[in-house]
Scaffold this active site. Structure first.
Site, PDB file in Angstrom:
ATOM      1  N   PHE A 101       0.857  -1.188   0.000  1.00 11.20           N
ATOM      2  CA  PHE A 101       0.000   0.000   0.000  1.00 11.20           C
ATOM      3  C   PHE A 101       0.896   1.242   0.000  1.00 11.20           C
ATOM      4  CE2 PHE A 101      -2.720   3.125   2.307  1.00 11.20           C
ATOM      5  CZ  PHE A 101      -3.645   3.280   1.293  1.00 11.20           C
ATOM      6  N   ASP A 171       6.543  -2.805   8.812  1.00 19.63           N
ATOM      7  CA  ASP A 171       5.182  -2.429   8.440  1.00 19.63           C
ATOM      8  C   ASP A 171       4.357  -3.699   8.600  1.00 19.63           C
ATOM      9  OD1 ASP A 171       2.743  -1.948   7.287  1.00 19.63           O
ATOM     10  OD2 ASP A 171       3.539  -0.685   5.671  1.00 19.63           O
ATOM     11  N   HIS A 174      -0.376  -5.928   7.862  1.00 24.90           N
ATOM     12  CA  HIS A 174      -1.113  -7.131   7.440  1.00 24.90           C
ATOM     13  C   HIS A 174      -0.887  -8.271   8.435  1.00 24.90           C
ATOM     14  CE1 HIS A 174      -0.923  -6.116   2.796  1.00 24.90           C
ATOM     15  NE2 HIS A 174      -1.498  -5.159   3.507  1.00 24.90           N
ATOM     16  N   GLN A 197      -7.740  -0.014  10.071  1.00 28.54           N
ATOM     17  CA  GLN A 197      -8.696   0.511   9.098  1.00 28.54           C
ATOM     18  C   GLN A 197      -9.741  -0.581   8.791  1.00 28.54           C
ATOM     19  OE1 GLN A 197      -8.708  -0.399   5.604  1.00 28.54           O
ATOM     20  NE2 GLN A 197     -10.229   1.123   5.005  1.00 28.54           N
ATOM     21  N   LYS A 200      -9.060  -4.141   7.566  1.00 27.25           N
ATOM     22  CA  LYS A 200      -8.015  -4.927   8.247  1.00 27.25           C
ATOM     23  C   LYS A 200      -8.616  -5.957   9.211  1.00 27.25           C
ATOM     24  CE  LYS A 200      -5.374  -2.074   6.054  1.00 27.25           C
ATOM     25  NZ  LYS A 200      -3.964  -1.934   5.846  1.00 27.25           N
ATOM     26  N   ARG A 229       3.389  16.579  23.936  1.00 31.95           N
ATOM     27  CA  ARG A 229       3.342  16.577  25.400  1.00 31.95           C
ATOM     28  C   ARG A 229       4.372  15.602  25.966  1.00 31.95           C
ATOM     29  NH1 ARG A 229      -2.342  17.467  24.153  1.00 31.95           N
ATOM     30  NH2 ARG A 229      -2.890  19.438  25.155  1.00 31.95           N
ATOM     31  N   TYR A 236      -0.518  21.777  29.312  1.00 33.76           N
ATOM     32  CA  TYR A 236      -0.042  22.784  28.345  1.00 33.76           C
ATOM     33  C   TYR A 236       1.475  22.913  28.325  1.00 33.76           C
ATOM     34  CZ  TYR A 236      -4.876  23.864  27.401  1.00 33.76           C
ATOM     35  OH  TYR A 236      -6.185  23.768  27.019  1.00 33.76           O
ATOM     36  N   ARG A 246      -4.451  11.278  17.863  1.00 34.09           N
ATOM     37  CA  ARG A 246      -4.941  10.402  18.925  1.00 34.09           C
ATOM     38  C   ARG A 246      -6.160   9.597  18.472  1.00 34.09           C
ATOM     39  NH1 ARG A 246      -4.427  15.559  22.193  1.00 34.09           N
ATOM     40  NH2 ARG A 246      -6.583  15.769  21.515  1.00 34.09           N
TER      41      ARG A 246
HETATM   42  C1  LIG Z   1      -3.392  -0.499   5.377  1.00 33.79           C
HETATM   43  C2  LIG Z   1      -1.938  -0.364   5.253  1.00 33.79           C
HETATM   44  C3  LIG Z   1      -1.234   0.763   5.688  1.00 33.79           C
HETATM   45  C4  LIG Z   1      -1.905   2.017   6.149  1.00 33.79           C
HETATM   46  O1  LIG Z   1      -2.845   1.885   7.108  1.00 33.79           O
HETATM   47  P1  LIG Z   1      -4.082   2.929   7.192  1.00 33.79           P
HETATM   48  O2  LIG Z   1      -4.608   2.624   8.567  1.00 33.79           O
HETATM   49  O3  LIG Z   1      -5.030   2.580   6.111  1.00 33.79           O
HETATM   50  O4  LIG Z   1      -3.542   4.301   7.106  1.00 33.79           O
HETATM   51  C5  LIG Z   1       0.138   0.743   5.606  1.00 33.79           C
HETATM   52  N1  LIG Z   1       0.803  -0.300   5.106  1.00 33.79           N
HETATM   53  C6  LIG Z   1       0.160  -1.389   4.647  1.00 33.79           C
HETATM   54  C7  LIG Z   1       0.968  -2.522   4.110  1.00 33.79           C
HETATM   55  C8  LIG Z   1      -1.226  -1.443   4.678  1.00 33.79           C
HETATM   56  O5  LIG Z   1      -1.855  -2.500   4.176  1.00 33.79           O
END
Ligand SMILES: *Cc1c(COP(=O)(O)O)cnc(C)c1O
Length: 403
Positions: A101, A171, A174, A197, A200, A229, A236, A246
Site C-alpha cells: 500500500f 510495516d 497485514h 482501518q 483490516k 506533550r 499545556y 490520537r
Molecule cells: C493499510 C496499510 C497501511 C496504512 O494503514 P491505514 O490505517 O489505512 O492508514 C500501511 N501499510 C500497509 C501494508 C497497509 O496494508
C-alpha cells in the site's frame, strides 16, 4: 480430469460451483459486545483519549508481546510518527518494497526522506539480496512489509540491519497476531506498525498502533502523537514538534472487543488457508505464498496466489473472470509497483527503477482473496479448490474464448 467431469465453466454458460445462496462471511464482524461498548463510551461523557485507549494499548502490547504500544488514528500516521521519532528526515533513505500500500513509501516522503525500492523474492516480501544492494551510507532504516501476513526472511534482514547499524521498522499492517520464531510481529525489528482501518483483520473503521520494546522510542512516539506533550507534565507543556493523531475512546472500545475475537479468528484463517495451500498448490500453474517453519503463527490478511499463465493454461484475467463467475471472489493485486504511480513519476528520480518480481505480480501473475473468506467453513474452502480445479480442466477452452 476433463472438463466433462467438472462441467462447463459458469463464465462460458455453465452452472457455477457456488451459487449466490451460499454467502461468504461479511466484514467487519460485531455483536452486542461492540454495541454495549460504544454505548458505554457515549454515556460516560469521556469520548477522547482516556482509560479505554490506555487499556487497549496495554492489551495490544501484550497480544504482540511488546513492552509498549502507542496508538494513532491510522497506520499511515503511525508510520510517519515512528519515522519522525527515529530522527529520519531530509537527506535520509529508507528501503521499502515497491509492492505494498502506498503509505509504506509515502510516509517516508512525508518526513522529507527518500524511499528506495528493493524488489521482492518468491515470498512476495523484500528480498534480502536486493536490500543489501540498495544499502548506502544514507540508509537510515529498512521497512519490510509482511505481505498478506507472511514475514519476509527476518533473520537475514535483521543481520543486514545490525551490520549497517540501522533499525528495522516492520510495516506489520497485514500481520496482526503473526509470529516469527515465537516473536510477535512488530517485535522482531526495532518497532512495528499496525493499521486498524475497516478492511483490516482487527478494525475500528480507522486506527493504528506502534509497538516497540524501546522505552525512549515509545516515549517519543507518545509525545509526537499527542501534541508534543511529555509524561507527567502539565497539559499545556509541550516538548516536541508533535501533532494530534490520537485515537478516540469509541475506537479503543471497539478495538478491545475486536481483539477478544482476533486470536480465534487468526487460528481459523490459518487452518482454512492450509486447505487452500494444499488444494490450490496441487494445481499446476497456481502458486501460493511459500510456507516457512520459522513462521510459528501465520496471520492471513490476504490469501495470495500467483497464476503462472504458461503453466496454468490461460491468462490471469481469464482465470479471475472464471473464478468470480464460479462464486470465488478473487481479485488482481495492485495495478502498478509504487515507483510507477504518478506520485513517483512526478517526483522524478525513479525512472530507472526496475523490480521484475514486483512487476510480474502486478502485470501478470498476482491475485489475492481477502481475509474474511478465510473465516468460512471447510466446505467453503473446498469450493475454492473445486473452482480452481474446474478452471484448470477448462483452461484451454478459456484461453480460446473471447474473455
Ligand atoms: C493499510 C496499510 C497501511 C496504512 O494503514 P491505514 O490505517 O489505512 O492508514 C500501511 N501499510 C500497509 C501494508 C497497509 O496494508
Amino acid at each position: 480430469m476433463g472438463s466433462s467431469e467438472h462441467g462447463t465453466l459458469a463464465v462460458l454458460g455453465g452452472a457455477p460451483v457456488r451459487g449466490p445462496e451460499k454467502a461468504w462471511p461479511s466484514w467487519p464482524q460485531f455483536d452486542d459486545a461492540e454495541r454495549a461498548a460504544l454505548l458505554g463510551v457515549l454515556e460516560s461523557g469521556k469520548w477522547f483519549y482516556g482509560d479505554r485507549v490506555a487499556a487497549f494499548e496495554g492489551e495490544w502490547a501484550a497480544f504482540q508481546g511488546a513492552r509498549h504500544c502507542v496508538t494513532a488514528n491510522s497506520g499511515t500516521t503511525a508510520l510517519e510518527i515512528v519515522l519522525q521519532a527515529l530522527g529520519i528526515g531530509p537527506g535520509d533513505e529508507v528501503i521499502v518494497p515497491p509492492f505494498t500500500f502506498v503509505a509504506t513509501a509515502s510516509a517516508v516522503l512525508r518526513v522529507g526522506a527518500r524511499p528506495v525500492f528493493a524488489d521482492l523474492d518468491h515470498t512476495w516480501c523484500l528480498d534480502p539480496d536486493r536490500v543489501a544492494e540498495a544499502l548506502t551510507p544514507r540508509t537510515k532504516a529498512i521497512m519490510p512489509v509482511h505481505f498478506g501476513g507472511r514475514f519476509c526472511d527476518m533473520d537475514r534482514l535483521c543481520d543486514l540491519a545490525a551490520d549497517a547499524g540501522i533499525p528495522i521498522i516492520e510495516d506489520a499492517c497485514h500481520a496482526w497476531g503473526g509470529h516469527w520464531k515465537g516473536k510477535g510481529a512488530g517485535t522482531v525489528g526495532k518497532c512495528g506498525v499496525f493499521s486498524f482501518q475497516q478492511s483490516k483483520n482487527i478494525t475500528a473503521g480507522e486506527g493504528g498502533a506502534i509497538v516497540t520494546d524501546d522505552d525512549a522510542l515509545a516515549a517519543m512516539c507518545r509525545s509526537l502523537t499527542n501534541c508534543g506533550r511529555a509524561a507527567g507534565m502539565p497539559w499545556y507543556h509541550h516538548e516536541n514538534p508533535g501533532t494530534n493523531v490520537r485515537l478516540t475512546e469509541f475506537q479503543a472500545a471497539l478495538l478491545s472487543c475486536q481483539l477478544a475475537r482476533l486470536e480465534e479468528q487468526t487460528l481459523r484463517r490459518e487452518r482454512n488457508a492450509m486447505i487452500l495451500n494444499n488444494g490450490l498448490g496441487a494445481v499446476e500453474g497456481l502458486i501460493p505464498q511459500p510456507k516457512s517453519n520459522r513462521i510459528t503463527r501465520r496471520a492471513y490478511h490476504l490469501f495470495c496466489l500467483r497464476v503462472d499463465e504458461e503453466a496454468f493454461g490461460c491468462t490471469r484475467a481469464q482465470f479471475l473472470a472464471a473464478a468470480n463467475a464460479e462464486g470465488w471472489p478473487v481479485a488482481a493485486v495492485y495495478p502498478l509497483p509504487l515507483y510507477e504511480q504518478p506520485l513517483f513519476r512526478k517526483l522524478g528520480g525513479y525512472e530507472g527503477v526496475r523490480c521484475p518480481v514486483a512487476e510480474d505480480l502486478c502485470r501478470r501473475s498476482g491475485t489475492w482473496t481477502t481475509h474474511e473468506k478465510l473465516l468460512g467453513t471447510e466446505e467453503d474452502m473446498g469450493d475454492i479448490v473445486r473452482i480452481a480445479e474446474k478452471i484448470k480442466a477448462s483452461a484451454a477452452a478459456l484461453r480460446a474464448s473471447d474473455l
